[in-house]
Design a protein around this motif. Structure first.
Motif, PDB file in Angstrom:
ATOM      1  N   ALA A  32       0.795  -1.168  -0.090  1.00 36.32           N
ATOM      2  CA  ALA A  32      -0.080  -0.115  -0.046  1.00 36.32           C
ATOM      3  C   ALA A  32       0.898   1.314   0.133  1.00 36.32           C
ATOM      4  CB  ALA A  32      -1.067  -0.006   1.251  1.00 36.32           C
ATOM      5  N   CYS A  33       0.411   2.293  -0.643  1.00 35.69           N
ATOM      6  CA  CYS A  33       0.884   3.456  -0.670  1.00 35.69           C
ATOM      7  C   CYS A  33       1.240   3.837   0.936  1.00 35.69           C
ATOM      8  CB  CYS A  33       0.594   4.685  -1.587  1.00 35.69           C
ATOM      9  SG  CYS A  33      -0.904   5.373  -0.672  1.00 35.69           S
ATOM     10  N   THR A  34       2.043   4.953   1.238  1.00 39.05           N
ATOM     11  CA  THR A  34       2.346   5.468   2.537  1.00 39.05           C
ATOM     12  C   THR A  34       0.884   5.925   3.202  1.00 39.05           C
ATOM     13  OG1 THR A  34       3.281   7.142   1.898  1.00 39.05           O
ATOM     14  CG2 THR A  34       4.903   5.632   2.329  1.00 39.05           C
ATOM     15  N   ASN A  35       0.354   6.623   2.355  1.00 36.40           N
ATOM     16  CA  ASN A  35      -0.814   7.616   2.865  1.00 36.40           C
ATOM     17  C   ASN A  35      -1.840   6.202   3.203  1.00 36.40           C
ATOM     18  OD1 ASN A  35       0.243   9.880   2.177  1.00 36.40           O
ATOM     19  ND2 ASN A  35      -0.466   9.911   0.128  1.00 36.40           N
ATOM     20  N   CYS A  36      -2.027   5.642   2.333  1.00 36.88           N
ATOM     21  CA  CYS A  36      -3.113   4.614   2.616  1.00 36.88           C
ATOM     22  C   CYS A  36      -2.721   3.664   3.807  1.00 36.88           C
ATOM     23  CB  CYS A  36      -3.382   3.831   1.497  1.00 36.88           C
ATOM     24  SG  CYS A  36      -4.260   4.373   0.047  1.00 36.88           S
ATOM     25  N   ALA A  37      -1.700   3.368   4.071  1.00 33.49           N
ATOM     26  CA  ALA A  37      -0.885   2.536   4.987  1.00 33.49           C
ATOM     27  C   ALA A  37      -1.187   3.130   6.338  1.00 33.49           C
ATOM     28  CB  ALA A  37       0.603   2.230   4.697  1.00 33.49           C
ATOM     29  N   ARG A  92      -7.971   1.088   2.177  1.00 37.72           N
ATOM     30  CA  ARG A  92      -7.589   0.110   1.074  1.00 37.72           C
ATOM     31  C   ARG A  92      -6.562   1.014   0.065  1.00 37.72           C
ATOM     32  NH1 ARG A  92      -8.354  -4.129  -2.102  1.00 37.72           N
ATOM     33  NH2 ARG A  92      -9.035  -5.286  -0.293  1.00 37.72           N
ATOM     34  N   CYS A  93      -5.522   0.467  -0.640  1.00 35.95           N
ATOM     35  CA  CYS A  93      -5.062   0.867  -1.535  1.00 35.95           C
ATOM     36  C   CYS A  93      -4.921   0.166  -2.936  1.00 35.95           C
ATOM     37  CB  CYS A  93      -3.544   1.009  -1.148  1.00 35.95           C
ATOM     38  SG  CYS A  93      -2.421   2.048  -2.065  1.00 35.95           S
ATOM     39  N   ASP A  94      -4.297   0.537  -4.046  1.00 32.27           N
ATOM     40  CA  ASP A  94      -4.439  -0.303  -4.998  1.00 32.27           C
ATOM     41  C   ASP A  94      -2.974  -0.299  -5.572  1.00 32.27           C
ATOM     42  OD1 ASP A  94      -4.257   2.127  -6.730  1.00 32.27           O
ATOM     43  OD2 ASP A  94      -6.265   2.294  -6.373  1.00 32.27           O
ATOM     44  N   ILE A 150      -2.207   0.707  -8.456  1.00 33.08           N
ATOM     45  CA  ILE A 150      -1.734   1.507  -9.274  1.00 33.08           C
ATOM     46  C   ILE A 150      -1.201   2.808  -8.520  1.00 33.08           C
ATOM     47  CG2 ILE A 150      -2.532   3.066 -10.857  1.00 33.08           C
ATOM     48  CD1 ILE A 150      -4.852   1.488 -11.655  1.00 33.08           C
ATOM     49  N   ARG A 151      -0.094   3.419  -9.151  1.00 33.24           N
ATOM     50  CA  ARG A 151       0.697   4.239  -8.175  1.00 33.24           C
ATOM     51  C   ARG A 151      -0.176   5.689  -7.852  1.00 33.24           C
ATOM     52  NH1 ARG A 151      -0.167   2.554  -4.697  1.00 33.24           N
ATOM     53  NH2 ARG A 151       1.044   1.101  -3.649  1.00 33.24           N
ATOM     54  N   PRO A 152      -0.307   6.480  -8.714  1.00 35.88           N
ATOM     55  CA  PRO A 152      -1.032   7.518  -7.681  1.00 35.88           C
ATOM     56  C   PRO A 152      -2.426   6.648  -7.459  1.00 35.88           C
ATOM     57  CG  PRO A 152      -0.314   8.558  -9.830  1.00 35.88           C
ATOM     58  CD  PRO A 152       0.013   6.915  -9.904  1.00 35.88           C
ATOM     59  N   CYS A 153      -2.520   6.163  -6.235  1.00 35.73           N
ATOM     60  CA  CYS A 153      -3.670   5.254  -5.939  1.00 35.73           C
ATOM     61  C   CYS A 153      -4.747   6.035  -5.883  1.00 35.73           C
ATOM     62  CB  CYS A 153      -3.138   4.471  -4.552  1.00 35.73           C
ATOM     63  SG  CYS A 153      -3.482   5.582  -3.359  1.00 35.73           S
ATOM     64  N   GLY A 154      -5.851   5.168  -6.145  1.00 34.54           N
ATOM     65  CA  GLY A 154      -7.206   5.727  -6.161  1.00 34.54           C
ATOM     66  C   GLY A 154      -7.561   6.470  -4.917  1.00 34.54           C
ATOM     67  N   ARG A 155      -7.142   6.371  -3.845  1.00 31.09           N
ATOM     68  CA  ARG A 155      -7.291   6.936  -2.755  1.00 31.09           C
ATOM     69  C   ARG A 155      -6.540   8.533  -2.660  1.00 31.09           C
ATOM     70  NH1 ARG A 155      -5.633   7.613   2.602  1.00 31.09           N
ATOM     71  NH2 ARG A 155      -7.185   8.185   4.106  1.00 31.09           N
ATOM     72  N   CYS A 156      -5.287   8.103  -2.906  1.00 35.79           N
ATOM     73  CA  CYS A 156      -4.534   9.449  -2.982  1.00 35.79           C
ATOM     74  C   CYS A 156      -5.109  10.423  -4.285  1.00 35.79           C
ATOM     75  CB  CYS A 156      -3.124   9.068  -3.469  1.00 35.79           C
ATOM     76  SG  CYS A 156      -2.299   8.343  -2.014  1.00 35.79           S
ATOM     77  N   MET A 157      -5.742  10.082  -4.934  1.00 34.20           N
ATOM     78  CA  MET A 157      -6.037  10.762  -6.261  1.00 34.20           C
ATOM     79  C   MET A 157      -7.425  11.175  -5.898  1.00 34.20           C
ATOM     80  SD  MET A 157      -4.883   9.614  -9.484  1.00 34.20           S
ATOM     81  CE  MET A 157      -6.109   9.094 -10.458  1.00 34.20           C
TER      82      MET A 157
HETATM   83 ZN   LIG Z   1      -2.885   4.046  -1.570  1.00 38.36          ZN
END
Ligand SMILES: [Zn+2]
Ligand SMILES: [Zn+2]
Length: 352
Positions: free
Chosen positions: A108-113, A118-120, A122-129
């Motif tokens: 997971a990306c650091t933000n989601c972690a 939940r992360c995904d 893809i790298r700008p992940c959905g949540r960060c987007m």
């Molecule tokens: Zn994420």
DNA sequence: CTTATCGGACCCTCAAACAT
DNA sequence: TGTTTGAGGGTCCGATAAGT
């Protein structure tokens, strides 16, 4: 043993609107994970035939038709191209209350972690987007497992017992937990001995992690299980994942992503982004939401080192009787500052 | 009602232990 | 050398507190 989300189909409304803001979609439709949006499980004109009874027909992109969890189609395939079909897994899982295993992203990306969300892949992940903080959407550094730790003697299990799957479903589909796995790529050393485990050509379910479905022209779909390498390369095969229907262009009239939420193209092509004001605001919000390590200093370490392993606890302790509060124990484990860029932590939000 | 927080269940990976 | 076991290290669900 039991599922954690099965225990309550609570009305969780957050975190799911990844296809950011469209019309609200009905929840729980056919998805094992209630609340996950389902787009075009099947051709819109096929059978829903609604709207004739007075109610306004659902927008074509949110037709409530049962589909595999995570399966989503922002818009129908090009004319003449059939919908990819998935095999319905043994109904036993659905009806018996046992749901398929939850699939996790590799990292997971650091933000989601930090937010425990939940992360995904893809790298700008959905949540960060969603929060407009693509910039800080990076993978953490996975801690390497220490070697040389001694373990007690193993209790050999009866091999015959393993022959049958726990819930009697998914015959020969790859052994118990493979229903979510793409092409067995997930496990380099998975218990392959259990069953022939032929590689799925088309996984019955796509990984739930897939939210991005429409990819702008030139944006090749990332490999799944191998996971896209941080540098953007896929996991070897350059072909689209069999699980993710990929239609390079939306058909006329469809616009799956609101402005500002396209995944950024690989070659640095500029893409419309969220309104800066919103972005910064969201960023600050997100930053505040970080709940691990930085803010509370809790969680991150399981503190398993002291004999009592968390896995033991998790599996042995029946729900409802956790007289354990294991977390407090874990807290002590000062050994892992996690991989967090730390300092940036919650503050990094530079909340403009 | 919505959103953030966070406890803890669940999952995946992989090295040690064991079998052959 | 191959297979199995089981724990480390992680993700993220979902209840609930806090905010609007
Ligand atoms: Zn994420
Ligand atoms: Zn992210």
């Amino acid at each position: 043993m039991v599922n954690d989300q099965a225990k309550s189909a609570g009305p969780v409304t957050q975190e799911h609107p990844y296809p950011p803001t469209m019309a609200p979609y009905p929840q729980g439709f056919g998805a094992t994970y209630p609340g996950y949006p389902i787009y075009f499980a099947q051709p819109p004109d096929a059978s829903h035939g609604d709207g004739s009874n007075g109610t306004t027909p659902a927008p074509p992109f949110m037709i409530p038709i049962a589909a595999a969890p995570g399966m989503l189609y922002p818009y129908p395939p090009p004319p003449g191209q059939p919908y990819p079909q998935f095999q319905q897994p043994a109904p036993a899982a659905a009806t018996s209350g046992a749901r398929p295993k939850r699939k996790q992203v590799k990292m997971a990306c650091t933000n989601c972690a930090t937010a425990c969300k939940r992360c995904d892949e893809i790298r700008p992940c959905g949540r960060c987007m969603k929060y407009g903080i693509q910039d800080s959407c990076v993978d953490g550094v996975r801690k390497e497992r220490q070697k040389g730790i001694k373990r007690g003697p193993y209790k050999r299990k009866n091999k015959a017992a393993t022959a049958e799957t726990p819930f009697g479903g998914f015959p020969a589909a790859g052994g118990g937990d493979s229903e979510w796995q793409a092409n067995g790529a997930s496990s380099s050393n998975a218990p392959s001995s259990a069953a022939p485990a032929p590689v799925h050509t088309v996984s019955p379910y796509p990984p739930e992690a897939f939210y991005h479905c429409f990819l702008p022209p030139g944006f090749a779909p990332p490999g799944h299980e191998g996971g896209p390498a941080p540098d953007g390369t896929s996991n070897g095969t350059s072909q689209p994942s069999a699980m993710v229907p990929y239609f390079p262009f939306p058909p006329p009239g469809y616009f799956p992503f609101p402005p500002g939420v396209y995944p950024s193209p690989p070659n640095g092509t500029q893409v419309p982004t969220m309104d800066p004001a919103d972005a910064s605001r969201n960023a600050s919000q997100l930053a505040e939401s970080e709940c691990r390590m930085e803010a509370t200093g809790k969680k991150r370490s399981k503190g398993g080192k002291n004999g009592e392993s968390k896995s033991k606890r998790a599996k042995a302790a029946p729900p409802g009787n956790n007289s354990e509060t294991s977390t407090s124990g874990g807290t002590v484990g000062g050994s892992d500052q996690a991989s967090e860029p730390g300092t940036n932590g919650p503050v990094e939000g530079d909340d403009a």
